[in-house]
Design an enzyme around this catalytic site. Structure first.
Site, short mmCIF file in Angstrom:
data_model
loop_
_atom_site.label_atom_id
_atom_site.label_comp_id
_atom_site.label_asym_id
_atom_site.label_seq_id
_atom_site.Cartn_x
_atom_site.Cartn_y
_atom_site.Cartn_z
N HIS A 262 0.86 -1.19 0.00
CA HIS A 262 0.00 0.00 0.00
C HIS A 262 0.89 1.24 0.00
CE1 HIS A 262 -3.16 2.82 0.96
NE2 HIS A 262 -2.39 3.28 1.94
N ASP A 264 0.81 5.24 -0.22
CA ASP A 264 0.05 6.49 -0.24
C ASP A 264 0.62 7.39 -1.33
OD1 ASP A 264 -1.85 6.13 1.86
OD2 ASP A 264 -0.22 6.27 3.29
N ASP A 374 -7.35 1.59 2.75
CA ASP A 374 -6.98 2.61 3.73
C ASP A 374 -7.88 3.84 3.70
OD1 ASP A 374 -5.38 3.75 5.75
OD2 ASP A 374 -4.14 4.79 4.29
N HIS A 578 -6.51 9.78 -0.66
CA HIS A 578 -7.08 9.83 0.69
C HIS A 578 -6.16 10.40 1.77
CE1 HIS A 578 -5.34 5.62 0.73
NE2 HIS A 578 -4.84 6.11 1.86
#
Length: 1005
Positions: A262, A264, A374, A578
């Site tokens: 993951h 970001d 997330d 996000h």
């Protein structure tokens, strides 16, 4: 028998740490190291390789914050190592407890070929297996000295979050640069002992299996000569092989491991650094795929794939090869893993349009799942959008972070506002960075809430955020627990394979209706107000640009800006990630976002102006262009014409101080404090403001959450409040229909203009805040004389109802919630709406008056500004402008209309003639959200619309151009399985369910 369990377990821990793990590399020689520090921003690979470095020694400090250093390591493999496996061990100064949150590196060969990433849990580079001896080793490392923002003492203000304020002090100590012999037998022993030790710790203390493992571990430790670990490792593995060979029970939980990292797209690092994080991770994962035949890796976010293609073509070639093998899997079908609460209807749709189209164009692969592990909660309009994009599944994990209530399912059908259902899975492992620890696997099995009906769950496995992804140790652990007594069974699978298996075993899972609210991170609806305003403004400018460019293209041959709109959409979608749109990134990210939104606005304004001038022609008539989906001022929706003359507005003095605004529809009393003490609907003879209260009340709260400063607002913030009622100025506006109020508080100042437009049933409130507070929360309150059990807030393609009471813990936990353009409350026959041009967070509470009429006061409070100090210590400092409107007498239809109106003001230019709309709809319940030309360049006109009032709707959509054919499509503008539209010439008859979303494609005659 005496209980020596704790003794053996303690022995295992020490022997592993102090003897066996160090023996993985029994021999080593130092490499020669030199370094060149790139000035400023990162340089192209060729420049970094060609630079002349200076010698540097292990133990030296290196790496200014956000700098890039190119290390050159050279050496010769000793001849006596012939026949052995040799690796370079390159430790840039890593902290193994912080994968993804510190320095990282990407290793290159001298010809510029990327090898793999360097990360805290992945410090090795294979030189040869076996080596001949005498080989010359030459590697280059592009090392990023990203500073640690989230440290062991988290959430402390730091200036490291922007290169302009971070300073130049070196951040890291070069720790190890060696050539080393890799002893695979010892490494395998380490994995054996870790798997069994972790499994043993999760079994009941009185379980037979636990003691069988304990005795096997004891025999293995007895077999190891601590003075000759490498010579005795094979002997030590023998007793472990016996217990590792015992198969799992038939009823064991089954875990589909999906290689994952993951990342970001921006957070505690800027966008440019994410480009490099993705390159390092994909280099790692393609290398691991070549080494491990069972391993499967999935990566979401088409934007990140596009970055690899653009910036690292050599890595991209490896990625494409692995995709063709089915081992490197595009996941999610979205441009980024966006926030889903705040993006508008079209933006949420375009996340899937651009994401899915990228994977289709590049690989011919269509994703069936949305992948959002997330994201901070999920809006109730999302299921319909997922389905309209051609997908049917959703994965997330974040709801497990909720503070108050535990979600009752792990696998279920999620039903949205229109009745669409999506098969949804929450991995019970409760992390999207699973490392195959025994504790994680045991937790997944124990935690799984669907036992007895299902037995499959998914585990995203790998270090994220630049941590390097899945490691060879994780793959080795997974191999041992593929079929091991006491453990869940683990197999590497693609997301699609997992979902197919899960759906087959659980054909009728439970249903959850409405939003998936995260009981945490509620302040992300308010933090970094200018980022949110930039997003909202960009969404509406894109609507205008598409609408007027399409209209001009059809009517005048105006060149439709396909490439510009595609590029701008992708930029806006990227900034809905996000941690960007929610305001939880470092200062650098939001500084760049503000500049990006300014650039986008200028470019879109240029497209809009050019298209409107092409439509209006040369003339001196003042034409009003109405981009909203409802007519206003006599100008049709999507058209242009001359507005009807407005009515009158009066401003008079109020007895006792203040002023009165009136326009024949509303009478607004503003007292000497600049507060609205009466908002009277003259037609209904109904007062809006609750007795004894005042609206337009600014309220200031202390705001210091227990953790996650930019993300969280904790419920105790309400325990203390200051009403801002002192005024510096209170004067009538020069326009003759407004009142100006100026207040000072703390180090800040607020200027408000309250105006009553002629002929309109709305009080406009323009608020300018020069904000210089810290750890404060500013709200704008409207106490309403309404008895309402629930209220409506706009979401994608409709609205969603929430209760105004707190009967249950689920309702209480929603003390801060999201709306788009409006919130609306009503009693039968009469209601009130509060609309906005750029805010999202709000709260609604109710109380019963204890004197007077004993009626109910329902208070809506709009969240304006916060001032957290982490991760940006100057969050939101400066000038902000907001526009809100109080709309008395508003039903849902009025709220929808006024929400669009405040976000899409008319544009007025001089021209020769009116502009007829490209499409018209004869029902206000049917809202057109997009009018554009088809993305394939065919010239077809695409119209997207939905039922907006929450009821059944019949309407006729009429094209204002000659049509040859009309087709119902999905979001990607492909024919859908919906019934063929009922068409008669240019008119299409529509019969819509509540909130139904429809996309129509018109082929022009």
């Amino acid at each position: 028998m005496h209980d020596d369990r704790s003794l053996v377990e303690a022995r295992l821990r020490r022997v592993l740490d102090e003897r066996i793990r160090p023996a993985v590399y029994p021999e080593s020689v130092p490499l020669d190291v030199a370094v060149w520090h790139a000035p400023g921003e990162p340089v192209p690979v060729a420049e970094g390789l060609a630079a002349e470095p200076e010698p540097i020694a292990v133990g030296a400090r290196w790496g200014a914050p956000w700098g890039t250093s190119w290390f050159r390591v050279t050496g010769t493999v000793p001849g006596e190592w012939a026949g052995r496996t040799v690796e370079a061990v390159l430790d840039l100064g890593f902290d193994e407890n912080m994968p993804g949150f510190q320095c990282e590196g990407l290793v290159y060969r001298p010809d510029g070929t990327p090898v793999k990433g360097l990360n805290p849990r992945n410090q090795w580079v294979r030189v040869g297996a076996p080596v001949a001896g005498g080989e010359e080793v030459r590697l280059h490392v592009e090392a990023a000295s990203n500073p640690v923002i989230l440290d062991y003492h988290p959430f402390r203000p730091t200036w490291l979050g922007d290169k302009d304020t971070a300073g130049h002090e070196p951040q890291y100590t070069l720790t190890r640069m060696d050539l080393a012999v890799f002893d695979e037998t010892v490494w395998q022993l380490v994995v054996d002992l870790e798997v069994l030790g972790e499994l043993m710790a999760e079994l009941p203390a009185d379980a037979q299996r636990r003691y069988e493992i304990l005795r096997a571990v004891e025999r293995a430790l007895d077999a190891v000569d601590l003075q000759d670990v490498n010579g005795t490792a094979e002997r030590a593995r023998a007793p472990l092989a016996e217990v590792l060979a015992v198969p799992a029970a038939p009823s064991a939980h089954r875990i589909s491991a999906v290689g994952h990292a993951h990342i970001d797209s921006a957070w505690l690092w800027p966008l440019r650094e994410t480009v490099r994080k993705v390159a390092r991770t994909t280099a790692n994962m393609t290398a691991l795929i070549e080494d491990e035949p069972d391993f499967v890796f999935a990566m979401s976010q088409a934007q990140q794939w596009a970055w690899v293609k653009e910036h690292r073509p050599e890595v991209w070639a490896r990625v494409k090869k692995a995709v063709a093998q089915g081992r490197f899997v595009p996941a999610g079908g979205m441009w980024v893993e966006s926030d889903t609460n705040m993006p508008g209807s079209e933006a949420m749709a375009r996340q899937f349009v651009h994401g899915k189209r990228f994977f289709l164009d590049e690989f011919g692969i269509e994703n069936d799942e949305a992948w959002l592990p997330d994201t901070f909660g999920f809006a109730a309009g999302l299921p319909q959008i997922i389905r309209a994009a051609g997908s049917t599944r959703l994965l997330t994990q974040k709801i497990s972070w909720s503070q108050t209530n535990r979600f009752p399912h792990h696998t279920f059908q999620w039903e949205g506002i229109d009745g669409t259902r999506i098969f949804t899975h929450f991995p019970p492992v409760d992390t999207y960075n699973c490392s195959m620890k025994g504790s994680e696997l045991a937790h997944a099995a124990r935690n799984f809430k669907d036992k007895g009906r299902a037995r499959h769950s998914l585990a995203p496995t790998g270090w994220g955020d630049g941590g390097g992804g899945t490691t060879r140790e994780m793959v080795a652990k997974a191999a041992r627990v593929r079929d091991l007594e006491g453990s869940p069974r683990v197999v590497w699978e693609t997301p699609a394979d997992f979902f197919t298996r899960a759906e087959a075993e659980y054909p009728e899972p439970p249903v959850w209706v409405g939003e998936l609210y995260l009981e945490l991170h509620r302040a992300t609806l308010t933090s970094q107000a200018k980022t949110k305003q930039g997003n909202r403004r960009s969404e509406h400018l894109l609507r205008e640009a598409e609408l007027w460019a399409a209209t001009a293209a059809v009517r005048t041959g105006f060149p439709y800006p396909y490439e510009d709109l595609d590029r701008i959409w992708k930029t806006v979608l990227l900034h809905q990630f996000h941690d960007i749109l929610p305001g939880s990134s470092i200062a650098w990210v939001h500084r760049e976002a503000r500049a990006t939104y300014r650039r986008i606005a200028a470019e879109l304004d240029g497209i809009i102006e050019a298209a409107q001038r092409a439509l209006a022609g040369d003339g001196d008539r003042t034409l009003s262009f109405n981009a909203a989906p409802h007519s206003r001022g006599g100008v049709p929706a999507g058209g242009a014409g001359q507005e009807q003359p407005p009515g009158e507005v009066t401003v008079t003095d109020r007895p006792g101080g203040g002023h009165v605004l009136a326009n024949g529809l509303l009478r607004i009393e503003i007292d000497a404090r600049g507060l609205v003490v009466s908002a009277h609907d003259l037609d209904a003879d109904r007062e809006t403001v609750a007795p004894g209260t005042a609206a337009n009340l600014l309220q200031l709260h202390p705001d210091f959450p227990n953790m996650w400063d930019a993300w969280d607002v904790d419920s105790f913030y309400r325990n203390a409040v200051t009403d801002l009622t002192d005024t510096d100025e209170l004067t009538p506006g020069e326009d003759g229909r407004s009142v100006r109020v100026v207040r000072s508080f703390g180090s800040s100042k607020v200027t408000q203009v309250l105006s009553l437009p002629p002929g309109e049933r709305r009080l406009l409130i323009d608020t300018e805040v020069d904000w210089h507070e810290t750890e404060k929360f500013l709200k704008l309150a409207f106490p309403l004389d309404l008895h309402a059990e629930r209220y409506a807030s706009e979401t994608q393609f409709g609205h969603f109802h929430r209760p105004t009471h707190t009967n249950t813990s689920w309702e209480w936990a929603k003390f801060e919630a999201c709306n788009h353009r409006f919130v609306q409350l009503e009693e039968p026959g009469w209601g009130v709406a509060i609309v906005n041009d750029s805010t999202y967070g709000h709260d609604v509470t109710r109380s019963v008056r204890t004197d007077g009429d004993r009626g109910t006061t329902t208070t809506v409070r709009v969240s304006l500004l916060r001032a957290p100090r982490f991760p940006d210590p100057e969050t939101d400092q400066g000038i902000h402008r907001f526009r809100h409107a109080l709309v008395p007498g508003a039903g849902i239809a009025d709220a929808v209309r006024e929400g669009w109106r405040i976000n899409l003001p008319e544009r007025r230019i001089a021209g020769a003639h009116d502009v007829a709309p490209l499409v018209t709809v004869d029902s206000d319940a049917v809202v057109v959200t997009a009018v554009k030309l088809a993305d394939d360049g065919s010239g077809d006109v695409v119209v997207r619309l939905h039922e907006a009032h929450g009821g059944r709707a019949r309407a006729t959509l009429t094209a204002g151009f000659a049509t040859a054919e009309v087709t119902a499509t999905d979001l990607l503008e492909r024919p859908s399985d919906a019934p063929a539209p009922d068409r008669a010439g240019a008119a299409v008859a529509l019969r819509l369910r509540p909130f139904e979303l429809v996309t129509l494609r018109f082929r022009r005659a």
